[in-house]
Enzyme design. Structure first.
Site, PDB file in Angstrom:
ATOM      1  N   PHE A 134       0.866  -1.189   0.000  1.00 60.51           N
ATOM      2  CA  PHE A 134       0.000   0.000   0.000  1.00 60.51           C
ATOM      3  C   PHE A 134       0.892   1.225   0.000  1.00 60.51           C
ATOM      4  O   PHE A 134       1.634   1.469   0.948  1.00 60.51           O
ATOM      5  CB  PHE A 134      -0.911   0.027   1.231  1.00 60.51           C
ATOM      6  CG  PHE A 134      -1.899   1.163   1.185  1.00 60.51           C
ATOM      7  CD1 PHE A 134      -3.151   1.010   0.597  1.00 60.51           C
ATOM      8  CD2 PHE A 134      -1.577   2.413   1.699  1.00 60.51           C
ATOM      9  CE1 PHE A 134      -4.056   2.078   0.530  1.00 60.51           C
ATOM     10  CE2 PHE A 134      -2.469   3.481   1.633  1.00 60.51           C
ATOM     11  CZ  PHE A 134      -3.712   3.306   1.051  1.00 60.51           C
ATOM     12  N   ASP A 219       9.357   2.678   1.906  1.00 62.77           N
ATOM     13  CA  ASP A 219       8.172   3.429   2.319  1.00 62.77           C
ATOM     14  C   ASP A 219       8.027   3.209   3.824  1.00 62.77           C
ATOM     15  O   ASP A 219       7.518   2.183   4.274  1.00 62.77           O
ATOM     16  CB  ASP A 219       6.952   2.906   1.545  1.00 62.77           C
ATOM     17  CG  ASP A 219       5.651   3.574   1.984  1.00 62.77           C
ATOM     18  OD1 ASP A 219       5.628   4.180   3.066  1.00 62.77           O
ATOM     19  OD2 ASP A 219       4.651   3.462   1.241  1.00 62.77           O
ATOM     20  N   LYS A 248       2.445  10.047   8.211  1.00 56.49           N
ATOM     21  CA  LYS A 248       1.786   9.641   9.462  1.00 56.49           C
ATOM     22  C   LYS A 248       2.410  10.288  10.697  1.00 56.49           C
ATOM     23  O   LYS A 248       2.202  11.461  10.950  1.00 56.49           O
ATOM     24  CB  LYS A 248       1.769   8.117   9.572  1.00 56.49           C
ATOM     25  CG  LYS A 248       0.841   7.461   8.547  1.00 56.49           C
ATOM     26  CD  LYS A 248       0.580   6.021   8.869  1.00 56.49           C
ATOM     27  CE  LYS A 248      -0.279   5.333   7.830  1.00 56.49           C
ATOM     28  NZ  LYS A 248      -1.697   5.614   7.917  1.00 56.49           N
TER      29      LYS A 248
HETATM   30  N1  PLP Z   1       2.373   4.225   2.464  1.00 59.68           N
HETATM   31  C1  PLP Z   1       2.044   3.495   3.542  1.00 59.68           C
HETATM   32  C2  PLP Z   1       2.955   2.390   3.976  1.00 59.68           C
HETATM   33  C3  PLP Z   1       0.867   3.751   4.252  1.00 59.68           C
HETATM   34  O1  PLP Z   1       0.550   2.996   5.309  1.00 59.68           O
HETATM   35  C4  PLP Z   1       0.032   4.809   3.814  1.00 59.68           C
HETATM   36  C5  PLP Z   1      -1.231   5.099   4.505  1.00 59.68           C
HETATM   37  O2  PLP Z   1      -1.781   4.287   5.216  1.00 59.68           O
HETATM   38  C6  PLP Z   1       0.423   5.549   2.697  1.00 59.68           C
HETATM   39  C7  PLP Z   1       1.593   5.236   2.045  1.00 59.68           C
HETATM   40  C8  PLP Z   1      -0.416   6.695   2.200  1.00 59.68           C
HETATM   41  O3  PLP Z   1      -0.341   7.760   3.075  1.00 59.68           O
HETATM   42  P1  PLP Z   1      -1.438   8.935   3.020  1.00 59.68           P
HETATM   43  O4  PLP Z   1      -2.730   8.307   3.412  1.00 59.68           O
HETATM   44  O5  PLP Z   1      -0.945   9.956   4.003  1.00 59.68           O
HETATM   45  O6  PLP Z   1      -1.454   9.438   1.628  1.00 59.68           O
END
Ligand code: PLP
Length: 392
Positions: A134, A219, A248
């Site tokens: 994700f 990420d 986050k």
């Molecule tokens: N990458 C990871 C690992 C995430 O857990 C999330 C959100 O849950 C995102 C990217 C996307 O972040 P945002 O919701 O702030 O765009």
């Protein structure tokens, strides 16, 4: 559920929400419009790393709001420089670009890798990503994600994200070709249900990417900022990335994200990357307050200790009810349920004043504030135990 007469008619419906309306939050506790209190083990999907409205964040935002909120990303500002310096000081990377959400930071990482590929790898542009990954909800980050439910959504997607199974180094080796510019991975796939990339896999990825002269992109949007008991998850195994994304926890609840990279791969030229709100003084002040708190002596050690305690208590509960093995690291933990009862457990827990999250129908995930107290963990276990008792 809420007795107060709210109408939700003006809000675009993008998810099923319970009818509770929250009005206040402090530490691990939220209050709804009827005055009912809830113990929060979701914390805005892991963003409120210091709990709701922590004093240091409130004060930092108030101080900065009085002084300077936004002077445009066309100019340097003091807190932008300070936060970039802090990230560089505490990480293995030398350059930082600020964004407003995780998806935007990942979009920036993809662009940086593609630009680098264009300049230094004969136009290579493919980024190998993982099944179930994700990376966000922009079209490119959805394309990079490996969420099965999204496969047919918003077609055609952005090309160039071949997928491999997590923890399968042979599959990565086989997927690398002359078009490959990098590999992008979450140290723990949080949204997929807390699926952990093994230290061996991440170290192996570092080896492969170094040998092939391509980029390792981590990420750390969910795993970074102390969530796993280290400031960044790569510190558990030493597989240092070339590019890392943060969001986050970095803002402690406010919209803030960062893209950090090794100096020698930074090849954006003026006009390639930007955004009106990026690096604004107010959010930067929040980031500084958060990172200063997380790096105080003993803070991360206490996250690791609290994580071990939560894990032990979850293991006991899981054993009692025949649930799955507890997985994850620090204060990002989960276990599987024998049936798809996750949403029902979440609903029953909410009725009893506990917020939990089921990222999959058969998985419960726990991501409390990093400063959650042992008594709050005990309270969560007691409420969850009651729910499990009633449902068993
Ligand atoms: N990458 C990871 C690992 C995430 O857990 C999330 C959100 O849950 C995102 C990217 C996307 O972040 P945002 O919701 O702030 O765009």
């Amino acid at each position: 559920m809420t007795g107060t007469p709210y109408s939700f008619a003006s809000l675009m419906e993008i998810t099923k929400r319970p009818s509770v309306v929250f009005v206040e939050g402090h530490g691990s506790w939220l209050k709804d419009a009827d005055g009912k209190e809830y113990l929060d083990f979701v914390q805005g999907w892991g963003v409120n790393c210091l709990g709701h409205s922590p004093r240091i964040l409130v004060e930092a935002l108030a101080r900065q709001a009085e002084k300077l909120i936004n002077c445009s990303p066309a100019y340097y500002n003091e807190t932008m420089i300070k936060l970039a310096d802090l990230i560089v000081k505490h990480s293995c990377l030398q350059k930082v670009f600020f964004a407003n959400s995780g998806a935007e930071a990942n979009e920036g990482a993809i662009k940086l890798a593609r630009k680098w590929g264009q300049k230094y790898r004969q136009g290579a542009y493919e980024i190998i990503t993982m099944d179930h990954a994700f990376h966000g909800r922009t079209i490119a980050t959805m394309s990079a994600s490996g969420k099965a439910e999204w496969r047919q959504l918003y077609e055609p997607k952005v090309a160039g994200f071949p997928k491999v199974p997590l923890n399968d180094l042979d599959a990565v080796q086989a997927a690398v070709n002359e078009r490959t510019v990098g590999v992008m991975v979450e140290p723990i796939q949080g949204e997929a249900g807390v699926l952990v990339a093994t230290d061996e896999f991440l170290k192996g990825l570092r080896e492969i990417t170094r040998q092939k002269g391509i980029l390792l992109i981590l990420d750390e949007i969910q795993t970074g900022m102390g969530r796993t008991g280290k400031l960044f998850a790569y510190e558990h195994n030493g597989a240092e990335p070339d590019i890392m994304t943060l969001a986050k926890g970095i803002g402690g609840g406010v919209p803030l994200a960062a893209l950090a990279a090794r100096e020698d791969i930074c090849c954006f030229e003026p006009g390639d990357q930007g955004g009106t709100f990026n690096g604004n003084s107010l959010m930067m002040a929040a980031g500084c307050a958060v990172i200063e708190e997380l790096t105080k002596p003993g803070f991360l050690e206490s996250v690791a200790a609290t994580g071990a305690y939560l894990r032990r208590r979850l293991e006991e509960l899981s054993k009692q009810y025949g649930f799955g093995k507890v997985r994850g690291r620090g204060l990002l933990l989960a276990f599987d349920l024998p049936k798809e009862t996750g949403p029902k457990i979440v609903e029953e827990a909410l009725n009893r004043g506990l917020l939990l999250n089921a990222p999959r129908k058969n998985t419960l995930r726990f991501m409390p504030a990093l400063n959650v107290a042992p008594e709050e963990i005990e309270r969560m276990i007691a409420i969850l135990g009651d729910v499990c008792q009633v449902m068993s």
